[in-house]
Design a protein around this motif. Structure first.
Motif, PDB file in Angstrom:
ATOM      1  N   ALA A 233       0.824  -1.206   0.000  1.00 30.09           N
ATOM      2  CA  ALA A 233       0.000   0.000   0.000  1.00 30.09           C
ATOM      3  C   ALA A 233       0.865   1.265   0.000  1.00 30.09           C
ATOM      4  O   ALA A 233       0.552   2.243  -0.685  1.00 30.09           O
ATOM      5  N   LEU A 234       1.958   1.235   0.749  1.00 26.03           N
ATOM      6  CA  LEU A 234       2.847   2.390   0.795  1.00 26.03           C
ATOM      7  C   LEU A 234       3.550   2.597  -0.545  1.00 26.03           C
ATOM      8  O   LEU A 234       3.755   3.733  -0.982  1.00 26.03           O
ATOM      9  N   ALA A 235       3.928   1.496  -1.193  1.00 24.95           N
ATOM     10  CA  ALA A 235       4.542   1.600  -2.518  1.00 24.95           C
ATOM     11  C   ALA A 235       3.575   2.224  -3.515  1.00 24.95           C
ATOM     12  O   ALA A 235       3.961   3.059  -4.350  1.00 24.95           O
ATOM     13  N   GLN A 236       2.300   1.848  -3.428  1.00 22.86           N
ATOM     14  CA  GLN A 236       1.294   2.435  -4.302  1.00 22.86           C
ATOM     15  C   GLN A 236       1.133   3.918  -4.010  1.00 22.86           C
ATOM     16  O   GLN A 236       0.986   4.731  -4.927  1.00 22.86           O
ATOM     17  N   LYS A 237       1.177   4.290  -2.713  1.00 24.12           N
ATOM     18  CA  LYS A 237       1.099   5.696  -2.333  1.00 24.12           C
ATOM     19  C   LYS A 237       2.253   6.488  -2.950  1.00 24.12           C
ATOM     20  O   LYS A 237       2.071   7.627  -3.398  1.00 24.12           O
ATOM     21  N   ALA A 238       3.424   5.866  -2.971  1.00 25.98           N
ATOM     22  CA  ALA A 238       4.610   6.513  -3.525  1.00 25.98           C
ATOM     23  C   ALA A 238       4.649   6.473  -5.047  1.00 25.98           C
ATOM     24  O   ALA A 238       5.456   7.175  -5.664  1.00 25.98           O
ATOM     25  N   GLY A 239       3.812   5.639  -5.652  1.00 25.26           N
ATOM     26  CA  GLY A 239       3.831   5.500  -7.098  1.00 25.26           C
ATOM     27  C   GLY A 239       5.030   4.735  -7.602  1.00 25.26           C
ATOM     28  O   GLY A 239       5.572   5.031  -8.674  1.00 25.26           O
ATOM     29  N   LEU A 240       5.457   3.726  -6.832  1.00 26.95           N
ATOM     30  CA  LEU A 240       6.647   2.943  -7.172  1.00 26.95           C
ATOM     31  C   LEU A 240       6.324   1.460  -7.146  1.00 26.95           C
ATOM     32  O   LEU A 240       5.359   1.029  -6.499  1.00 26.95           O
ATOM     33  N   SER A 241       7.150   0.688  -7.830  1.00 27.65           N
ATOM     34  CA  SER A 241       7.062  -0.757  -7.678  1.00 27.65           C
ATOM     35  C   SER A 241       7.471  -1.112  -6.253  1.00 27.65           C
ATOM     36  O   SER A 241       8.170  -0.347  -5.567  1.00 27.65           O
ATOM     37  N   ARG A 242       7.056  -2.284  -5.795  1.00 24.85           N
ATOM     38  CA  ARG A 242       7.365  -2.695  -4.419  1.00 24.85           C
ATOM     39  C   ARG A 242       8.872  -2.764  -4.178  1.00 24.85           C
ATOM     40  O   ARG A 242       9.375  -2.286  -3.149  1.00 24.85           O
ATOM     41  N   SER A 243       9.599  -3.331  -5.115  1.00 28.34           N
ATOM     42  CA  SER A 243      11.045  -3.484  -4.933  1.00 28.34           C
ATOM     43  C   SER A 243      11.757  -2.128  -4.951  1.00 28.34           C
ATOM     44  O   SER A 243      12.668  -1.879  -4.152  1.00 28.34           O
ATOM     45  N   ALA A 244      11.344  -1.242  -5.866  1.00 22.14           N
ATOM     46  CA  ALA A 244      11.959   0.088  -5.920  1.00 22.14           C
ATOM     47  C   ALA A 244      11.639   0.877  -4.651  1.00 22.14           C
ATOM     48  O   ALA A 244      12.499   1.582  -4.110  1.00 22.14           O
ATOM     49  N   PHE A 245      10.402   0.744  -4.183  1.00 23.64           N
ATOM     50  CA  PHE A 245      10.015   1.441  -2.963  1.00 23.64           C
ATOM     51  C   PHE A 245      10.857   0.977  -1.775  1.00 23.64           C
ATOM     52  O   PHE A 245      11.367   1.797  -0.999  1.00 23.64           O
ATOM     53  N   MET A 246      11.025  -0.335  -1.621  1.00 24.46           N
ATOM     54  CA  MET A 246      11.807  -0.874  -0.506  1.00 24.46           C
ATOM     55  C   MET A 246      13.233  -0.345  -0.549  1.00 24.46           C
ATOM     56  O   MET A 246      13.782   0.118   0.464  1.00 24.46           O
ATOM     57  N   ALA A 247      13.851  -0.401  -1.718  1.00 28.74           N
ATOM     58  CA  ALA A 247      15.250   0.019  -1.838  1.00 28.74           C
ATOM     59  C   ALA A 247      15.407   1.500  -1.556  1.00 28.74           C
ATOM     60  O   ALA A 247      16.323   1.923  -0.827  1.00 28.74           O
ATOM     61  N   ARG A 248      14.516   2.310  -2.116  1.00 24.87           N
ATOM     62  CA  ARG A 248      14.634   3.758  -1.935  1.00 24.87           C
ATOM     63  C   ARG A 248      14.246   4.187  -0.529  1.00 24.87           C
ATOM     64  O   ARG A 248      14.809   5.141   0.023  1.00 24.87           O
ATOM     65  N   PHE A 249      13.311   3.484   0.104  1.00 22.23           N
ATOM     66  CA  PHE A 249      12.930   3.805   1.482  1.00 22.23           C
ATOM     67  C   PHE A 249      14.113   3.580   2.420  1.00 22.23           C
ATOM     68  O   PHE A 249      14.426   4.433   3.251  1.00 22.23           O
ATOM     69  N   VAL A 250      14.759   2.430   2.290  1.00 18.84           N
ATOM     70  CA  VAL A 250      15.920   2.140   3.147  1.00 18.84           C
ATOM     71  C   VAL A 250      17.029   3.159   2.916  1.00 18.84           C
ATOM     72  O   VAL A 250      17.676   3.616   3.862  1.00 18.84           O
ATOM     73  N   ARG A 251      17.243   3.544   1.668  1.00 18.55           N
ATOM     74  CA  ARG A 251      18.287   4.519   1.363  1.00 18.55           C
ATOM     75  C   ARG A 251      17.970   5.889   1.976  1.00 18.55           C
ATOM     76  O   ARG A 251      18.863   6.563   2.497  1.00 18.55           O
TER      77      ARG A 251
END
Length: 318
Positions: A233-251
Motif C-alpha cells: 500500500a505504501l509503494a502504491q502511495k509513492a507510485g513505485l514498484s514494491r522493490s523500488a520502494f523498498m530500496a529507496r525507502f531504506v536509502r
C-alpha cells in the motif's frame, strides 16, 4: 511507474514532516573569537547549529573550503565533522593562535563558553549540539555530509530565540528542557522554510526529504500511524514498484518501512502512556495493534520494558 526521485515536496507533506519531528538539545555553547585567533572543535556524534550574533570571520568544516561568517549567518554542521571558527589578524603576517575546544556532552544542562583570544572578541556565536528525530532513531540529519549555510535578517529574530534558549539553560528552572527543545525546533523549522525560497538548493541534503515519493509515503505514516499500512500500500502511495520502494525507502530513511512504522507507533504509544490518561489496551488500539500482546511485544523491543497498566490511571478502560 517512474523510479526517479523528484525533489519537489508538497506543502502538506512538508507540514506533516516538520510538525512531527522531535528535537533533543544536547548542549548549547557560546563561542567568542578575537582577531588572530582560531577556535577549533573536533567531530561530535551529533550535528551542530551555529548562529553568528555579531562580527565577521570565517568557518571551515572538515576539509572543505572556508566560508565567511557575517552577522545573522546560520550554519548546520554534520555530525562527526571537525570544524573551526577564526578571525583574521589585524596584521596579515602574524601567526594564528589556536584554542582546542573540549566540549563535554555530560554538561548538557548548563551553557559552556569557549574563548579564543586575549582582547575583546570580534566574533560572537551561539552554537548547539542537537538531534532531530522521528520515532526512536530516524534522524532528520542522518544524510547530511556538507554544511548548510543561510543568511537571515535581524527581523527573523533567530538571535533572540537562541539567546532565550541560553537563558533557559542558565536559569535551570522547571521545564527548562521542554522550553529549549521547543525554541530550537522553531529555529529549525524557520531554516526549512527559508530553504523553499533559497538560492542555494540544499533541501535534498536531508535524507528524509531528498526523495519526494518516499517522503510522501513517510508523511502518510507519520500522519496516520494507526492505519493498516503495508509495504504494498505504501509503494502504491509513492507510485513505485514494491522493490523500488523498498530500496529507496531504506536509502532515504535508514531502515525498512515496517521497522520505521513500528518506531513511529511506539513513539506515539510512549507519549500516550506518559499522559497517564489511557489504558494499555486503548493505547494499543490507537497505534494500530489489534492484539494487546503484539503491542506489548513491540513496545518492549523498542523501549526495553513492558508498560504496566498501573502506569496509566485506567479511568477510561474499556
Amino acid at each position: 511507474m517512474s523510479d526517479r526521485p523528484n525533489l519537489a515536496l508538497s506543502r502538506s507533506a512538508l507540514d506533516v514532516l516538520m510538525a512531527t519531528f522531535d528535537v533533543d538539545v544536547i548542549g548549547l555553547v557560546e563561542c567568542l573569537v578575537s582577531p588572530g585567533w582560531r577556535l577549533s572543535f573536533g567531530g561530535a556524534d551529533a550535528p551542530a547549529i551555529h548562529y553568528n550574533l555579531s562580527g565577521t570571520g570565517r568557518m571551515v568544516v572538515g576539509g572543505l573550503s572556508p566560508f565567511p561568517l557575517v552577522p545573522h549567518t546560520l550554519v548546520i554542521t554534520p555530525a562527526k565533522k571537525p570544524f573551526h571558527i577564526e578571525v583574521d589578524h589585524r596584521t596579515a603576517a602574524a601567526a594564528v593562535n589556536v584554542v582546542e575546544a573540549q566540549w563535554d556532552a555530560r554538561f548538557g544542562d548548563r551553557v559552556q563558553r569557549f574563548v579564543a583570544g586575549d582582547v575583546d572578541p570580534m566574533l560572537m556565536l551561539i552554537c548547539g549540539y542537537f538531534r532531530a528525530t522521528y520515532g526512536s532513531s530516524i534522524d532528520l540529519f542522518a544524510g547530511l555530509s556538507t554544511p548548510i549555510i543561510e543568511h537571515f535578517e535581524p527581523a527573523d529574530e533567530l538571535g533572540s530565540k537562541l539567546r532565550a534558549a541560553l537563558a533557559e539553560i542558565s536559569g535551570r528552572q522547571v521545564g527548562m528542557r521542554a522550553m529549549t527543545t521547543a525554541i530550537l525546533k522553531q529555529v529549525l523549522v524557520t531554516l526549512v522554510r527559508r530553504s523553499l525560497n533559497s538560492t542555494s538548493i540544499w533541501l535534498e541534503r536531508f535524507s528524509i526529504l531528498s526523495d519526494r515519493q518516499i517522503a510522501l509515503a513517510f508523511a502518510d505514516m507519520l500522519a496516520r500511524p494507526s492505519a493498516d499500512h503495508s509495504v504494498t500500500a505504501l509503494a502504491q502511495k509513492a507510485g513505485l514498484s514494491r522493490s523500488a520502494f523498498m530500496a529507496r525507502f531504506v536509502r532515504a530513511i535508514g531502515c525498512s518501512p515496517m521497522v520505521a512504522l513500528r518506531q513511529l507507533r511506539m513513539k506515539r504509544a510512549a507519549d500516550m502512556l506518559a499522559a497517564r490518561t489511557f489504558s494499555v489496551e486503548q493505547i494499543a488500539r490507537a497505534v494500530g495493534y489489534r492484539s494487546c500482546s503484539s503491542f506489548l511485544r513491540a513496545f518492549r523491543q523498542v523501549h526495553g520494558y513492558i508498560p504496566a497498566e498501573s502506569e496509566s490511571d485506567g479511568q477510561n478502560s474499556a
